[in-house]
Scaffold this motif. Structure first.
Motif, PDB file in Angstrom:
ATOM      1  N   MET A  72       0.822  -1.237   0.038  1.00  0.00           N
ATOM      2  CA  MET A  72       0.123   0.035   0.021  1.00  0.00           C
ATOM      3  C   MET A  72       1.021   1.221   0.174  1.00  0.00           C
ATOM      4  O   MET A  72       0.558   2.176  -0.497  1.00  0.00           O
ATOM      5  CB  MET A  72      -0.879   0.034   1.199  1.00  0.00           C
ATOM      6  CG  MET A  72      -2.044  -1.147   1.213  1.00  0.00           C
ATOM      7  SD  MET A  72      -3.367  -1.114   2.182  1.00  0.00           S
ATOM      8  CE  MET A  72      -4.311  -2.440   1.866  1.00  0.00           C
ATOM      9  N   ASP A  73       2.238   1.214   0.411  1.00  0.00           N
ATOM     10  CA  ASP A  73       2.883   2.382   0.220  1.00  0.00           C
ATOM     11  C   ASP A  73       3.381   2.297  -1.176  1.00  0.00           C
ATOM     12  O   ASP A  73       3.528   3.486  -1.519  1.00  0.00           O
ATOM     13  CB  ASP A  73       4.405   1.928   1.157  1.00  0.00           C
ATOM     14  CG  ASP A  73       4.135   2.122   2.425  1.00  0.00           C
ATOM     15  OD1 ASP A  73       2.965   2.898   3.026  1.00  0.00           O
ATOM     16  OD2 ASP A  73       4.771   1.793   3.346  1.00  0.00           O
ATOM     17  N   LEU A  74       3.667   1.360  -1.689  1.00  0.00           N
ATOM     18  CA  LEU A  74       3.776   1.373  -3.311  1.00  0.00           C
ATOM     19  C   LEU A  74       2.807   1.858  -4.155  1.00  0.00           C
ATOM     20  O   LEU A  74       2.864   2.570  -5.165  1.00  0.00           O
ATOM     21  CB  LEU A  74       4.340  -0.070  -3.693  1.00  0.00           C
ATOM     22  CG  LEU A  74       4.870  -0.364  -5.085  1.00  0.00           C
ATOM     23  CD1 LEU A  74       6.148   0.392  -5.323  1.00  0.00           C
ATOM     24  CD2 LEU A  74       5.025  -1.668  -5.473  1.00  0.00           C
ATOM     25  N   PHE A  75       1.425   1.299  -3.802  1.00  0.00           N
ATOM     26  CA  PHE A  75       0.162   2.048  -4.430  1.00  0.00           C
ATOM     27  C   PHE A  75      -0.691   2.467  -3.548  1.00  0.00           C
ATOM     28  O   PHE A  75      -1.624   1.689  -3.040  1.00  0.00           O
ATOM     29  CB  PHE A  75      -0.374   0.793  -5.276  1.00  0.00           C
ATOM     30  CG  PHE A  75       0.531  -0.075  -5.987  1.00  0.00           C
ATOM     31  CD1 PHE A  75       0.917   0.415  -7.364  1.00  0.00           C
ATOM     32  CD2 PHE A  75       0.839  -1.154  -5.855  1.00  0.00           C
ATOM     33  CE1 PHE A  75       1.663  -0.283  -8.278  1.00  0.00           C
ATOM     34  CE2 PHE A  75       1.725  -1.895  -6.718  1.00  0.00           C
ATOM     35  CZ  PHE A  75       1.890  -1.515  -8.085  1.00  0.00           C
ATOM     36  N   PRO A  76      -0.462   3.924  -3.147  1.00  0.00           N
ATOM     37  CA  PRO A  76      -1.242   4.272  -2.130  1.00  0.00           C
ATOM     38  C   PRO A  76      -2.876   4.515  -2.113  1.00  0.00           C
ATOM     39  O   PRO A  76      -3.359   4.484  -1.116  1.00  0.00           O
ATOM     40  CB  PRO A  76      -0.861   5.902  -2.055  1.00  0.00           C
ATOM     41  CG  PRO A  76       0.756   5.771  -2.509  1.00  0.00           C
ATOM     42  CD  PRO A  76       0.406   4.740  -3.829  1.00  0.00           C
ATOM     43  N   PHE A  77      -3.248   4.249  -3.358  1.00  0.00           N
ATOM     44  CA  PHE A  77      -4.647   4.604  -3.372  1.00  0.00           C
ATOM     45  C   PHE A  77      -5.557   3.128  -2.906  1.00  0.00           C
ATOM     46  O   PHE A  77      -6.701   3.282  -2.494  1.00  0.00           O
ATOM     47  CB  PHE A  77      -5.176   4.332  -5.081  1.00  0.00           C
ATOM     48  CG  PHE A  77      -5.051   2.876  -5.657  1.00  0.00           C
ATOM     49  CD1 PHE A  77      -6.408   2.170  -5.461  1.00  0.00           C
ATOM     50  CD2 PHE A  77      -3.972   2.313  -6.332  1.00  0.00           C
ATOM     51  CE1 PHE A  77      -6.464   0.870  -6.131  1.00  0.00           C
ATOM     52  CE2 PHE A  77      -4.090   0.951  -6.517  1.00  0.00           C
ATOM     53  CZ  PHE A  77      -5.237   0.182  -6.666  1.00  0.00           C
ATOM     54  N   MET A  78      -4.707   2.293  -2.542  1.00  0.00           N
ATOM     55  CA  MET A  78      -5.319   1.003  -2.000  1.00  0.00           C
ATOM     56  C   MET A  78      -5.699   1.158  -0.559  1.00  0.00           C
ATOM     57  O   MET A  78      -6.514   0.487  -0.042  1.00  0.00           O
ATOM     58  CB  MET A  78      -4.208  -0.203  -2.045  1.00  0.00           C
ATOM     59  CG  MET A  78      -3.908  -0.687  -3.243  1.00  0.00           C
ATOM     60  SD  MET A  78      -2.862  -2.293  -3.355  1.00  0.00           S
ATOM     61  CE  MET A  78      -2.386  -2.364  -5.016  1.00  0.00           C
ATOM     62  N   ARG A  79      -5.128   2.072  -0.033  1.00  0.00           N
ATOM     63  CA  ARG A  79      -5.383   2.404   1.544  1.00  0.00           C
ATOM     64  C   ARG A  79      -6.980   2.851   1.859  1.00  0.00           C
ATOM     65  O   ARG A  79      -7.423   2.238   2.586  1.00  0.00           O
ATOM     66  CB  ARG A  79      -4.491   3.575   2.138  1.00  0.00           C
ATOM     67  CG  ARG A  79      -3.039   3.070   2.115  1.00  0.00           C
ATOM     68  CD  ARG A  79      -2.243   3.988   3.299  1.00  0.00           C
ATOM     69  NE  ARG A  79      -1.033   3.768   3.105  1.00  0.00           N
ATOM     70  CZ  ARG A  79      -0.246   2.593   3.783  1.00  0.00           C
ATOM     71  NH1 ARG A  79      -1.308   1.790   4.494  1.00  0.00           N
ATOM     72  NH2 ARG A  79       0.883   2.645   3.733  1.00  0.00           N
TER      73      ARG A  79
END
Length: 236
Positions: free
Chosen positions: A117-124
């Motif tokens: 989720m750090d790599l792909f922030p939208f997932m948070r």
């Protein structure tokens, strides 16, 4: 010693032969691209590497061990993961559940749900949404994250730009350096020649189940690529 290499690798679907004597190698830390038109054998090659098609044991060696006859679950446990063409998320599962299922082998390493989720922030913000509710680009990022959750030494990406907008493709490829910083080696299958040449240390071209060209992008001329890709001579 190469991280992975194949020697005279063949593949069949019933009586139909799809691969003919593929010799291929990728070293630790490299990004290697495989290019070729539809039907060239690129996806079949990845299916062979991941145990979805069974081969002679010695036809594929990974970290010095013969793995060509191993089933898919053993291949994941050994450290090879694939982002499949078409993403293939579990539609009834949430984003977070799709990620967690990627770690079913229990292999240890740097990747966790929070690091993905750090790599792909939208997932948070979307972690509890079903995977099927995401855009195509977001689904592709979840598919990449799911593969990384197995903490692979070698990540195989099958047509990860297919059907996506150029800005989304750029966002996805911009994550490759962060992935490689963890020690993961990457092989990408691409129909987009320009994209492949931009990210790869070396390129293989497949045509009709055979390797027709191999080398660093800077050493490959447009004419050579055209002939290897299409079987046509002449300037691009």
């Amino acid at each position: 010693m190469s991280l992975l290499h194949t020697r005279n690798l063949t593949a069949f679907y019933g009586d139909f032969q799809a691969l003919f004597g593929i010799n291929f190698a990728v070293d630790s830390g490299e990004t290697v691209a495989i290019i070729g038109a539809n039907g060239a054998g690129k996806s079949t090659f990845l299916r062979s590497l991941t145990g979805l098609l069974i081969n002679d044991a010695d036809a594929i060696r990974f970290k010095g061990k013969a793995i060509g006859a191993l089933p898919a679950n053993h291949i994941v446990g050994a450290g090879i993961a694939m982002v499949p063409e078409g993403r293939k998320l579990f539609p009834s599962l949430s984003v977070e559940e799709n990620l967690k299922i990627g770690n079913y082998s229990g292999r240890e390493g740097p990747w966790s749900v929070e690091r993905i989720m750090d790599l792909f922030p939208f997932m948070r913000q979307r972690r509890h949404n079903p995977g099927a509710a995401l855009s195509g680009g977001q689904q592709q990022m979840v598919a990449i994250g799911r593969a990384l959750m197995s903490n692979p030494d070698l990540l195989l990406c099958d047509e990860i730009s297919l059907g996506l907008a150029p800005t989304v493709i750029k966002d996805i490829y911009d994550t490759l350096p962060a992935i490689q910083e963890t020690g993961t080696t990457v092989v990408v299958v691409e129909q987009d020649i320009q994209q492949a040449m931009a990210v790869a240390d070396r390129v293989y071209c497949f045509m009709e189940g055979r390797v027709t060209l191999e080398g660093p992008p800077g050493n490959l001329s447009h004419d050579a690529i055209r002939e290897a890709y299409f079987g046509l001579k002449g300037a691009v």
